[in-house]
Design a protein around this motif. Structure first.
Motif, mmCIF file in Angstrom:
data_model
loop_
_atom_site.group_PDB
_atom_site.id
_atom_site.type_symbol
_atom_site.label_atom_id
_atom_site.label_comp_id
_atom_site.label_asym_id
_atom_site.label_seq_id
_atom_site.Cartn_x
_atom_site.Cartn_y
_atom_site.Cartn_z
ATOM 1 N N VAL A 94 0.854 -1.191 0.000
ATOM 2 C CA VAL A 94 0.000 0.000 0.000
ATOM 3 C C VAL A 94 0.890 1.242 0.000
ATOM 4 O O VAL A 94 1.715 1.419 0.908
ATOM 5 C CB VAL A 94 -0.937 0.012 1.230
ATOM 6 N N PRO A 95 0.747 2.124 -0.993
ATOM 7 C CA PRO A 95 1.525 3.357 -1.006
ATOM 8 C C PRO A 95 1.282 4.160 0.273
ATOM 9 O O PRO A 95 0.143 4.270 0.742
ATOM 10 C CB PRO A 95 0.994 4.108 -2.226
ATOM 11 N N GLY A 96 2.348 4.669 0.850
ATOM 12 C CA GLY A 96 2.228 5.467 2.068
ATOM 13 C C GLY A 96 2.203 4.650 3.342
ATOM 14 O O GLY A 96 1.996 5.197 4.433
ATOM 15 N N ALA A 97 2.416 3.346 3.255
ATOM 16 C CA ALA A 97 2.369 2.474 4.437
ATOM 17 C C ALA A 97 3.339 2.920 5.526
ATOM 18 O O ALA A 97 3.066 2.746 6.722
ATOM 19 C CB ALA A 97 2.666 1.030 4.041
ATOM 20 N N SER A 98 4.432 3.534 5.139
ATOM 21 C CA SER A 98 5.457 3.920 6.115
ATOM 22 C C SER A 98 4.959 4.967 7.115
ATOM 23 O O SER A 98 5.575 5.161 8.158
ATOM 24 C CB SER A 98 6.711 4.432 5.412
ATOM 25 N N GLN A 99 3.847 5.609 6.835
ATOM 26 C CA GLN A 99 3.297 6.563 7.795
ATOM 27 C C GLN A 99 2.826 5.872 9.073
ATOM 28 O O GLN A 99 2.832 6.483 10.136
ATOM 29 C CB GLN A 99 2.142 7.339 7.176
ATOM 30 N N SER A 100 2.419 4.606 8.970
ATOM 31 C CA SER A 100 1.903 3.899 10.144
ATOM 32 C C SER A 100 2.586 2.566 10.422
ATOM 33 O O SER A 100 2.594 2.114 11.558
ATOM 34 C CB SER A 100 0.403 3.627 9.981
ATOM 35 N N PHE A 101 3.129 1.920 9.409
ATOM 36 C CA PHE A 101 3.728 0.594 9.593
ATOM 37 C C PHE A 101 5.162 0.735 10.050
ATOM 38 O O PHE A 101 6.009 1.260 9.336
ATOM 39 C CB PHE A 101 3.643 -0.204 8.291
ATOM 40 N N ARG A 102 5.449 0.256 11.275
ATOM 41 C CA ARG A 102 6.793 0.371 11.846
ATOM 42 C C ARG A 102 7.729 -0.718 11.339
ATOM 43 O O ARG A 102 8.908 -0.484 11.135
ATOM 44 C CB ARG A 102 6.723 0.275 13.378
ATOM 45 N N GLY A 103 7.220 -1.942 11.220
ATOM 46 C CA GLY A 103 8.062 -3.045 10.782
ATOM 47 C C GLY A 103 7.507 -4.364 11.264
ATOM 48 O O GLY A 103 6.418 -4.426 11.835
ATOM 49 N N SER A 104 8.304 -5.411 11.022
ATOM 50 C CA SER A 104 7.843 -6.740 11.392
ATOM 51 C C SER A 104 9.002 -7.614 11.837
ATOM 52 O O SER A 104 10.159 -7.344 11.520
ATOM 53 C CB SER A 104 7.134 -7.405 10.219
ATOM 54 N N VAL A 105 8.637 -8.663 12.557
ATOM 55 C CA VAL A 105 9.578 -9.709 12.947
ATOM 56 C C VAL A 105 8.989 -11.021 12.451
ATOM 57 O O VAL A 105 7.873 -11.373 12.827
ATOM 58 C CB VAL A 105 9.766 -9.765 14.481
ATOM 59 N N THR A 106 9.725 -11.703 11.587
ATOM 60 C CA THR A 106 9.307 -13.033 11.162
ATOM 61 C C THR A 106 10.034 -14.015 12.067
ATOM 62 O O THR A 106 11.212 -14.294 11.867
ATOM 63 C CB THR A 106 9.638 -13.283 9.680
ATOM 64 N N ALA A 107 9.324 -14.455 13.090
ATOM 65 C CA ALA A 107 9.889 -15.353 14.104
ATOM 66 C C ALA A 107 9.429 -16.768 13.801
ATOM 67 O O ALA A 107 8.554 -17.312 14.470
ATOM 68 C CB ALA A 107 9.460 -14.907 15.497
ATOM 69 N N TYR A 108 10.025 -17.360 12.794
ATOM 70 C CA TYR A 108 9.645 -18.711 12.376
ATOM 71 C C TYR A 108 10.157 -19.727 13.399
ATOM 72 O O TYR A 108 9.456 -20.654 13.771
ATOM 73 C CB TYR A 108 10.220 -18.971 10.992
ATOM 74 N N ALA A 109 11.364 -19.520 13.870
ATOM 75 C CA ALA A 109 11.955 -20.413 14.869
ATOM 76 C C ALA A 109 11.393 -20.089 16.257
ATOM 77 O O ALA A 109 11.243 -18.925 16.620
ATOM 78 C CB ALA A 109 13.474 -20.259 14.884
ATOM 79 N N TRP A 150 0.030 -0.540 18.076
ATOM 80 C CA TRP A 150 -0.669 -1.804 17.863
ATOM 81 C C TRP A 150 0.338 -2.865 17.443
ATOM 82 O O TRP A 150 1.267 -2.586 16.692
ATOM 83 C CB TRP A 150 -1.713 -1.664 16.749
ATOM 84 N N GLY A 151 0.128 -4.084 17.935
ATOM 85 C CA GLY A 151 0.908 -5.242 17.509
ATOM 86 C C GLY A 151 -0.047 -6.349 17.115
ATOM 87 O O GLY A 151 -1.096 -6.521 17.739
ATOM 88 N N VAL A 152 0.294 -7.073 16.062
ATOM 89 C CA VAL A 152 -0.508 -8.214 15.628
ATOM 90 C C VAL A 152 0.415 -9.399 15.395
ATOM 91 O O VAL A 152 1.616 -9.223 15.174
ATOM 92 C CB VAL A 152 -1.318 -7.910 14.346
ATOM 93 N N SER A 153 -0.169 -10.610 15.452
ATOM 94 C CA SER A 153 0.661 -11.787 15.252
ATOM 95 C C SER A 153 -0.107 -12.922 14.592
ATOM 96 O O SER A 153 -1.341 -12.976 14.658
ATOM 97 C CB SER A 153 1.231 -12.284 16.582
ATOM 98 N N THR A 154 0.677 -13.819 13.981
ATOM 99 C CA THR A 154 0.148 -15.061 13.432
ATOM 100 C C THR A 154 1.033 -16.210 13.895
ATOM 101 O O THR A 154 2.257 -16.098 13.886
ATOM 102 C CB THR A 154 0.154 -15.062 11.884
ATOM 103 N N THR A 155 0.408 -17.300 14.303
ATOM 104 C CA THR A 155 1.134 -18.537 14.586
ATOM 105 C C THR A 155 0.193 -19.690 14.282
ATOM 106 O O THR A 155 -1.012 -19.582 14.512
ATOM 107 C CB THR A 155 1.678 -18.596 16.035
ATOM 108 N N GLY A 156 0.729 -20.749 13.718
ATOM 109 C CA GLY A 156 -0.151 -21.852 13.370
ATOM 110 C C GLY A 156 0.552 -22.908 12.552
ATOM 111 O O GLY A 156 1.772 -22.914 12.429
ATOM 112 N N VAL A 157 -0.260 -23.796 11.992
ATOM 113 C CA VAL A 157 0.251 -24.921 11.223
ATOM 114 C C VAL A 157 -0.288 -24.830 9.791
ATOM 115 O O VAL A 157 -1.474 -25.034 9.558
ATOM 116 C CB VAL A 157 -0.178 -26.272 11.846
ATOM 117 N N ALA A 158 0.593 -24.503 8.854
ATOM 118 C CA ALA A 158 0.200 -24.403 7.452
ATOM 119 C C ALA A 158 0.340 -25.738 6.730
ATOM 120 O O ALA A 158 -0.175 -25.904 5.642
ATOM 121 C CB ALA A 158 1.026 -23.330 6.743
ATOM 122 N N GLY A 159 1.039 -26.664 7.331
ATOM 123 C CA GLY A 159 1.190 -27.983 6.739
ATOM 124 C C GLY A 159 2.515 -28.142 6.035
ATOM 125 O O GLY A 159 3.319 -27.231 5.997
#
Length: 170
Positions: free
Chosen positions: A37-52, A93-102
């Motif tokens: 989304v153009p302009g996302a940097s105004q609100s999106f700080r970043g992410s952590v992909t914590a697969y392990a 705000w913080g959001v997360s996903t964890t689960g089993v994709a197969g």
């Protein structure tokens, strides 16, 4: 899927708030949707992909005993990931996903078992369990869509609650 991301970012920008994302099974797909989304940097700080699992503990601050006892696919883990990324990346705000994709079950959880969580200001915390069907790509895609819809709903509800407080009730 970008419309969900655009809606979330628009609401965050209107509110002057920021977002951070912690991803496991989605492997960066939530962050990719947001940054499309153009302009996302105004609100999106970043992410952590914590697969392990060790990154969930060491980077996001998920309790090691919780991970040992319940495994990474658990509602309390999802909530801790959302709170942890919010703290680590200094976001409203913080959001997360964890689960089993197969393709195989994990930690005794069936393929398609997913937990998505939101952590926000004013003690806002919500976790939803999803039971998804389809292949790995379908499960991951629906996890992203569901997380953005959950956050969008929380931003809408939270905005209405703040308006009610500011206007003295009804």
């Amino acid at each position: 899927m970008t419309s969900g991301a655009a809606r979330v970012l628009r609401r965050l920008q209107e509110r002057g708030e920021t977002l951070a994302v912690a991803e496991s099974l989605t492997g960066g797909l939530v962050a990719a949707e947001l940054t499309d989304v153009p302009g996302a940097s105004q609100s999106f700080r970043g992410s952590v992909t914590a697969y392990a699992t060790s990154l969930k503990r060491d980077v996001l601050g998920v309790d090691g005993a919780l991970l040992d006892e319940r495994g990474a696919v658990d509602p309390a883990v999802a909530e801790a990931m959302a709170s942890g990324v919010r703290r680590v990346l200094d976001a409203d705000w913080g959001v997360s996903t964890t689960g089993v994709a197969g393709p195989e079950p994990q930690d005794g959880k069936a393929v398609g078992t997913v937990f998505i969580a939101v952590s926000g200001p004013h003690e806002v915390r919500k976790c939803v369990e999803l039971r998804l069907n389809g292949g790995r790509a379908d499960i991951r895609k629906e996890s992203v869509r569901s997380l953005l819809a959950l956050l969008s709903g929380e931003l809408g509800e939270n905005a209405r609650a703040q308006d009610t407080e500011q206007n003295g009730g009804n």
